[in-house]
Design a protein around this motif. Structure first.
Motif, PDB file in Angstrom:
ATOM      1  N   VAL A   1       0.848  -1.197   0.000  1.00 35.44           N
ATOM      2  CA  VAL A   1       0.000   0.000   0.000  1.00 35.44           C
ATOM      3  C   VAL A   1       0.882   1.245   0.000  1.00 35.44           C
ATOM      4  N   VAL A   2       1.924   1.209   0.811  1.00 38.27           N
ATOM      5  CA  VAL A   2       2.839   2.343   0.881  1.00 38.27           C
ATOM      6  C   VAL A   2       3.510   2.554  -0.481  1.00 38.27           C
ATOM      7  N   GLU A   3       3.914   1.457  -1.098  1.00 42.04           N
ATOM      8  CA  GLU A   3       4.554   1.545  -2.405  1.00 42.04           C
ATOM      9  C   GLU A   3       3.640   2.202  -3.423  1.00 42.04           C
ATOM     10  N   LYS A   4       2.381   1.783  -3.383  1.00 40.24           N
ATOM     11  CA  LYS A   4       1.407   2.337  -4.322  1.00 40.24           C
ATOM     12  C   LYS A   4       1.277   3.843  -4.136  1.00 40.24           C
ATOM     13  N   GLU A   5       1.193   4.232  -2.874  1.00 45.92           N
ATOM     14  CA  GLU A   5       1.045   5.661  -2.597  1.00 45.92           C
ATOM     15  C   GLU A   5       2.259   6.423  -3.105  1.00 45.92           C
ATOM     16  N   LYS A   6       3.422   5.821  -2.921  1.00 46.23           N
ATOM     17  CA  LYS A   6       4.650   6.486  -3.376  1.00 46.23           C
ATOM     18  C   LYS A   6       4.659   6.614  -4.894  1.00 46.23           C
ATOM     19  N   ALA A   7       4.212   5.550  -5.531  1.00 50.45           N
ATOM     20  CA  ALA A   7       4.169   5.567  -6.995  1.00 50.45           C
ATOM     21  C   ALA A   7       3.239   6.662  -7.489  1.00 50.45           C
ATOM     22  N   LYS A   8       2.067   6.739  -6.843  1.00 50.81           N
ATOM     23  CA  LYS A   8       1.107   7.790  -7.200  1.00 50.81           C
ATOM     24  C   LYS A   8       1.762   9.142  -7.081  1.00 50.81           C
ATOM     25  N   GLN A   9       2.417   9.339  -5.943  1.00 50.06           N
ATOM     26  CA  GLN A   9       3.026  10.636  -5.679  1.00 50.06           C
ATOM     27  C   GLN A   9       4.022  11.002  -6.771  1.00 50.06           C
ATOM     28  N   THR A  10       4.860  10.031  -7.132  1.00 52.59           N
ATOM     29  CA  THR A  10       5.859  10.289  -8.163  1.00 52.59           C
ATOM     30  C   THR A  10       5.189  10.642  -9.491  1.00 52.59           C
ATOM     31  N   ASP A  11       4.220   9.807  -9.873  1.00 52.43           N
ATOM     32  CA  ASP A  11       3.530  10.025 -11.149  1.00 52.43           C
ATOM     33  C   ASP A  11       2.882  11.394 -11.210  1.00 52.43           C
ATOM     34  N   TRP A  12       2.153  11.692 -10.172  1.00 49.50           N
ATOM     35  CA  TRP A  12       1.400  12.949 -10.177  1.00 49.50           C
ATOM     36  C   TRP A  12       2.331  14.142 -10.155  1.00 49.50           C
ATOM     37  N   GLN A  13       3.387  14.013  -9.350  1.00 49.72           N
ATOM     38  CA  GLN A  13       4.334  15.112  -9.258  1.00 49.72           C
ATOM     39  C   GLN A  13       4.975  15.349 -10.623  1.00 49.72           C
ATOM     40  N   ASN A  14       5.318  14.251 -11.250  1.00 54.93           N
ATOM     41  CA  ASN A  14       5.892  14.288 -12.584  1.00 54.93           C
ATOM     42  C   ASN A  14       4.970  15.050 -13.551  1.00 54.93           C
ATOM     43  N   SER A  15       3.689  14.694 -13.501  1.00 59.17           N
ATOM     44  CA  SER A  15       2.718  15.352 -14.379  1.00 59.17           C
ATOM     45  C   SER A  15       2.593  16.831 -14.047  1.00 59.17           C
ATOM     46  N   ILE A  16       2.545  17.116 -12.756  1.00 56.85           N
ATOM     47  CA  ILE A  16       2.419  18.521 -12.345  1.00 56.85           C
ATOM     48  C   ILE A  16       3.605  19.336 -12.865  1.00 56.85           C
ATOM     49  N   ASP A  17       4.780  18.775 -12.705  1.00 52.46           N
ATOM     50  CA  ASP A  17       5.976  19.482 -13.149  1.00 52.46           C
ATOM     51  C   ASP A  17       5.884  19.806 -14.641  1.00 52.46           C
ATOM     52  N   LYS A  18       5.502  18.792 -15.394  1.00 51.20           N
ATOM     53  CA  LYS A  18       5.408  18.990 -16.842  1.00 51.20           C
ATOM     54  C   LYS A  18       4.377  20.049 -17.196  1.00 51.20           C
ATOM     55  N   LEU A  19       3.225  19.964 -16.529  1.00 49.63           N
ATOM     56  CA  LEU A  19       2.159  20.914 -16.821  1.00 49.63           C
ATOM     57  C   LEU A  19       2.587  22.340 -16.464  1.00 49.63           C
ATOM     58  N   LYS A  20       3.367  22.439 -15.385  1.00 45.48           N
ATOM     59  CA  LYS A  20       3.795  23.774 -14.968  1.00 45.48           C
ATOM     60  C   LYS A  20       4.718  24.390 -16.003  1.00 45.48           C
ATOM     61  N   ILE A  21       5.566  23.554 -16.564  1.00 44.28           N
ATOM     62  CA  ILE A  21       6.441  24.052 -17.630  1.00 44.28           C
ATOM     63  C   ILE A  21       5.600  24.537 -18.806  1.00 44.28           C
ATOM     64  N   ILE A  22       4.619  23.688 -19.160  1.00 45.41           N
ATOM     65  CA  ILE A  22       3.732  24.054 -20.267  1.00 45.41           C
ATOM     66  C   ILE A  22       3.039  25.381 -19.992  1.00 45.41           C
ATOM     67  N   LEU A  23       2.572  25.519 -18.772  1.00 43.28           N
ATOM     68  CA  LEU A  23       1.839  26.727 -18.409  1.00 43.28           C
ATOM     69  C   LEU A  23       2.740  27.958 -18.486  1.00 43.28           C
ATOM     70  N   SER A  24       3.956  27.817 -17.987  1.00 44.04           N
ATOM     71  CA  SER A  24       4.846  28.977 -17.996  1.00 44.04           C
ATOM     72  C   SER A  24       5.218  29.358 -19.428  1.00 44.04           C
ATOM     73  N   ASP A  25       5.281  28.358 -20.312  1.00 43.32           N
ATOM     74  CA  ASP A  25       5.520  28.654 -21.719  1.00 43.32           C
ATOM     75  C   ASP A  25       4.399  29.485 -22.312  1.00 43.32           C
ATOM     76  N   LEU A  26       3.195  29.218 -21.800  1.00 42.37           N
ATOM     77  CA  LEU A  26       2.034  29.922 -22.340  1.00 42.37           C
ATOM     78  C   LEU A  26       2.001  31.383 -21.906  1.00 42.37           C
ATOM     79  N   ASN A  27       2.640  31.657 -20.786  1.00 42.26           N
ATOM     80  CA  ASN A  27       2.551  33.014 -20.236  1.00 42.26           C
ATOM     81  C   ASN A  27       3.587  33.959 -20.823  1.00 42.26           C
TER      82      ASN A  27
END
Length: 873
Positions: free
Chosen positions: A847-873
């Motif tokens: 269960v802990v592993e799953k949560e960690k995986a989620k965290q990594t995945d989501w963080q990864n996505s957030i980071d990418k989206l933030k780059i995209i967003l800053s490009d737009l601005n």
RNA sequence: GGGAGUAUAGCUCAGUUGGUUUAGAGCGCCUGCCUUACAAGCAGGAGGUCCUUGGUUCGAAUCCAUGUACUCCCACCA
């Protein structure tokens, strides 16, 4: 394998032609007929026999569809499935209808006599008894019509009589002069279960009873002042200080002038009324008991139609009970014997069938002693030999069985099984046997007939007319019925089974929901909120109604129904129809070949088979657990979402291929899977599934999907790799559609797509291109975001759609921001968990592993989206 | 007076033994589409303090308790 030649397939499914055609076919080919066959295991259901007076209503629809679902499912699973149909003579219900009919012709039951009256009853049965049976056919029920039974069939009649004689000889049936529930309308006794209590607004009359040899009086309160004509005592509580000095004295009954005792009894409630109770032993159960305890006189003041008899003063005779009430009250007022009158709401027992208030009435009746009989019946349910679904009904059952009272089984009616007892004309001796006494001229038979339920309690065992059949089919497997007859029928069938067969009558009992209107009100004729199922079937189709009712009927809860809801089932039928139509039309000029089943396969084929297996597993599990509602949802979403929305759409690539073999392979596969799908649909929608199944391949005369083999589970077809590949494709397509939707990019607009990932198979790429209308697809691990493009992150991969000239930067910023917010919201939960030491230490490692995986995945996505967003601005 | 059931999106309901669900479906609503199976359709979207308050637990829509509301059954209170 060869599909039917079809020139024109209607665009919309038309149930009318299809349904009648197949029902006829099934009957002609005796698809539903079952014979004893020791090589096969039986699966048996006996229908809850509808009354011969009955018309089909929505309750029957649900009930019978459920039975049909199970019987068809088991039939296809290879059981020797038998569903026995039949009708119930419904003693009191039918008799009152026939009486009403005769009354219109100016005929009175007693004038024409028993024999003639029974002829009318049989006529009625012949004329109307078949209606509901005919209506059931329209619903598509797969009953074995060669075995249609009636509770007054000769064989069945004999069995009912036999049961009576057996119990009488064992001393379990006895005759007694007792207080029973009397229905003054039908002039018959009825059982406790046939009494319905209703709240009725009435009055509480306070009446002055003069105390003998004094100027004083005692005030009693009553809801039924007219019964004072039969009073033989007044009771007070022994601890009531107010009346202690009166105990042993007497009062003089107004109007009547009878002197009656004042006595003490614990039954009397000090708080209620005045604390003094008038006692009418002949017309109230509690008063009767007190009368027995204190040896009071019993004065019956009513005739059998609840009019007053000669035991009351002359001016009050031969009056209806409510007439006499008025007259008594008027007289008492005249005598200044009414102290006051209060409004009062109390519960009045009504006759279930007669619809009039019942009268507690002393009469000679036949009773069945239930104490011992109920014991083993209670045991088998407690031990789980008979299982209830939903399980909680067991409590209701236990409660009733625990407090069971003797059953009044005699009815002062003519339509029914006449009690097999003869009284000697001179000695009054009793003779009880299946055959009449030889010197019949010296005897007269008991006039009474048996309670309907004292015949239908043998239904599960005596619809079988030979010992061989009974042995093979009994115990039956499933009973489907409403919880409203748990005492009337279910409990008594279990009792009868244990007593006469020494075995349970059925293994499972499925208690259906109650159908209400869409506002939650009971369906009733007077409200006009009860749609005629025949109309609904004509408008939407029987399949549609069957499916809808089960789709909206959770186990154990009321169903809120309205005709329009049937659109759900109709639309589903139409969806199935059109999917079949699509495949059939494409297959018309194609050489189908089963050796192609394993050729030209890609991950979408593996995926749909994997999903099918998954669906099959869940479907069977649901049905095995009597979760019919769950099964409908499982099959609905598979057919509609997996098969139609995705698989068919994806298959078009190959369907329109120039390579004839590729086309033939994909069609052969789709059609054969479709045939399997129809088998899962068949228990719910027998007509359309048969129609399509017959079109999908060449079938022999007399062959039916009903008797085809149900799909077998095959774990090897579960394919996680294919499912993963498919999910990625689905997610990419969905992301593109989302962008198209929010940016208002027309579906016709062809786009380019840049996908930033290590690699993606060529097939996956091809599907993405065709479904999402992409012409140029670039897949690479290094991609720079093109100018003026919309973006998304799918499973960690950036995707870009160049939209020079089409992109609205504000919209795009909003989209990306929304997505970041959503992900960040989710991150809060995960981060909190993971920063909690107790969670990390205590929760299972995976269960802990799953949560960690989620965290990594989501963080990864957030980071990418933030780059995209800053490009737009 | 006993007993049972239910409370999750505007409506009707799912939600499996507590963590694989980012609380889902159908209908309704909004926005695009007659994309050659289906407008009875396709695609996208908005919308939820999971009835209250406590408790158990690292973790509760889910288990326990209390309260509230509705439904139904049983029971002889005149």
């Amino acid at each position: 394998m060869k599909v039917k030649d079809l020139t024109d397939i209607p665009k919309a499914y038309n149930p009318k032609v299809v349904e009648d055609k197949w029902y006829k076919y099934w009957e002609e080919n005796k698809i539903f007929h079952s014979e004893v066959d020791e090589s096969k295991e039986s699966y048996t259901i006996v229908i809850p026999p509808p009354n011969v007076t009955g018309m089909l209503h929505l309750g029957h629809i649900l009930n019978n569809t459920l039975q049909d679902i199970f019987i068809r499912y088991k039939r296809m699973k290879g059981f020797n499935a038998l569903w026995v149909p039949g009708t119930d003579h419904a003693s009191i219900a039918t008799e009152s209808k026939v009486i009403a009919m005769l009354k219109e012709q100016g005929i009175n039951k007693y004038d024409i006599g028993r024999k003639k009256f029974l002829e009318h009853c049989w006529d009625w049965t012949d004329k109307y008894g078949g209606i509901i049976i005919q209506q059931l056919r329209k619903l598509g029920v797969s009953c074995d019509w060669d075995r249609l039974r009636f509770t007054m069939d000769d064989h069945y009649y004999e069995k009912v009589v036999e049961a009576f004689v057996k119990l009488y000889r064992e001393g379990l049936i006895y005759r007694g002069y007792r207080m029973v529930n009397w229905d003054p309308a039908s002039k018959s006794a009825i059982s406790d279960e046939e009494v319905l209590f209703k709240e009725v607004k009435g009055k509480l009359w306070y009446m002055r009873y003069p105390i003998k040899d004094t100027e004083e009086y005692l005030v009693v309160a009553t809801t039924r002042p007219e019964t004072m004509l039969g009073d033989t005592g007044v009771a007070v509580n022994p601890n009531d200080e107010r009346y202690k000095n009166l105990i042993g004295k007497s009062v003089v009954l107004p109007i009547v002038g009878r002197e009656i005792p004042i006595f003490a009894d614990e039954y009397v409630d000090l708080e209620f009324g005045t604390g003094a109770v008038k006692v009418t032993p002949a017309h109230d159960v509690n008063d009767y008991d007190m009368g027995q305890r204190h040896d009071l006189e019993i004065i019956n003041i009513f005739n059998d139609d609840a009019s007053t008899n000669s035991n009351v003063p002359e001016e009050f005779r031969e009056l209806d009970r409510y007439e006499v009430r008025k007259k008594v009250v008027a007289k008492l007022e005249e005598l200044n014997s009414i102290e006051k009158i209060e409004d009062y709401t109390n519960k009045v027992g009504y006759s279930d069938r007669g619809g009039v208030p019942i009268e507690p009435y002393l009469s000679e009746q036949w009773f069945m002693q239930m104490d011992d009989l109920s014991k083993s019946a209670l045991k088998v349910v407690r031990e789980g030999k008979v299982k209830f679904h939903p399980h909680h009904w067991i409590k209701t059952y236990e409660h009733w069985m625990g407090g069971i009272r003797d059953w009044c089984i005699s009815r002062q009616l003519w339509w029914g099984h006449q009690i097999p007892v003869w009284y000697h004309k001179e000695t009054n001796d009793i003779y009880c046997d299946v055959n009449p006494p030889e010197d019949i001229e010296n005897w007269r038979q008991e006039e009474d007939v048996l309670d309907t339920w004292a015949s239908s309690w043998l239904w599960a065992q005596d619809v079988f007319t030979s010992e061989e059949e009974q042995k093979y089919y009994y115990p039956t497997d499933l009973l489907v019925t409403g919880p409203d007859i748990i005492f009337f029928w279910v409990a008594r069938m279990i009792i009868a089974g244990m007593k006469f067969m020494n075995d349970i009558p059925f293994k499972d009992v499925y208690f259906t929901s109650i159908i209400r209107d869409d506002k939650g009100r009971k369906m009733s004729k007077s409200l006009g909120n009860s749609p005629d199922p025949i109309d609904v079937m004509n408008d939407y189709g029987a399949d549609a109604l069957r499916f809808t009712v089960n789709y909206i009927a959770p186990l154990g809860q009321d169903v809120l129904f309205s005709s329009e809801k049937t659109e759900l089932g109709r639309n589903f039928a139409n969806k199935i129809w059109n999917a079949a139509r699509f495949l059939l039309m494409n297959a018309q000029d194609v050489e189908l070949d089963e050796t192609l089943l394993n050729k030209h396969i890609d991950f979408t084929d593996e995926w749909i088979l994997s999903r099918f297996q998954n669906t099959l597993q869940k479907f069977e599990k649901a049905l095995d657990n009597f979760d019919v509602n769950g099964a409908t949802k499982i099959i609905y979403s598979y057919v509609w979402n997996d098969f139609c929305d995705w698989y068919i759409e994806l298959s078009k690539n190959r369907m329109y291929s120039d390579d004839a073999e590729v086309k033939a392979a994909v069609l052969t596969r789709s059609l054969s899977l479709f045939a399997e799908m129809m088998k899962l649909i068949h228990p719910f929608m027998p007509f359309i599934s048969e129609e399509i199944w017959q079109l999908l391949d060449e079938r022999k005369e007399g062959e039916s999907i009903s008797t085809s083999d149900f799909p077998k589970q095959n774990v090897e077809l579960i394919n996680e790799t294919a499912e993963k590949e498919m999910e990625f494709v689905q997610d990419v397509i969905t992301a593109i559609r989302n962008i198209r939707g929010e940016m208002n990019i027309p579906p016709s607009k062809i786009i380019a797509l840049y996908l930033k990932t290590e690699s993606l198979s060529q097939v996956q790429q091809d599907y993405i291109k065709s479904i999402a209308k992409v012409d140029e697809l670039v897949v690479d691990k290094i991609i720079d975001k093109p100018k003026a493009s919309a973006s998304a992150v799918v499973r960690g991969c950036d995707i870009f759609i160049p939209l020079e000239g089409l992109i609205d930067l504000d919209v795009e910023r909003n989209r990306i921001t929304k997505e970041i917010n959503r992900l960040e919201g989710m991150m809060v939960g995960v981060s909190k968990k993971l920063s909690n030491e107790k969670f990390v230490n205590n929760a299972p490692a995976e269960v802990v592993e799953k949560e960690k995986a989620k965290q990594t995945d989501w963080q990864n996505s957030i980071d990418k989206l933030k780059i995209i967003l800053s490009d737009l601005n």
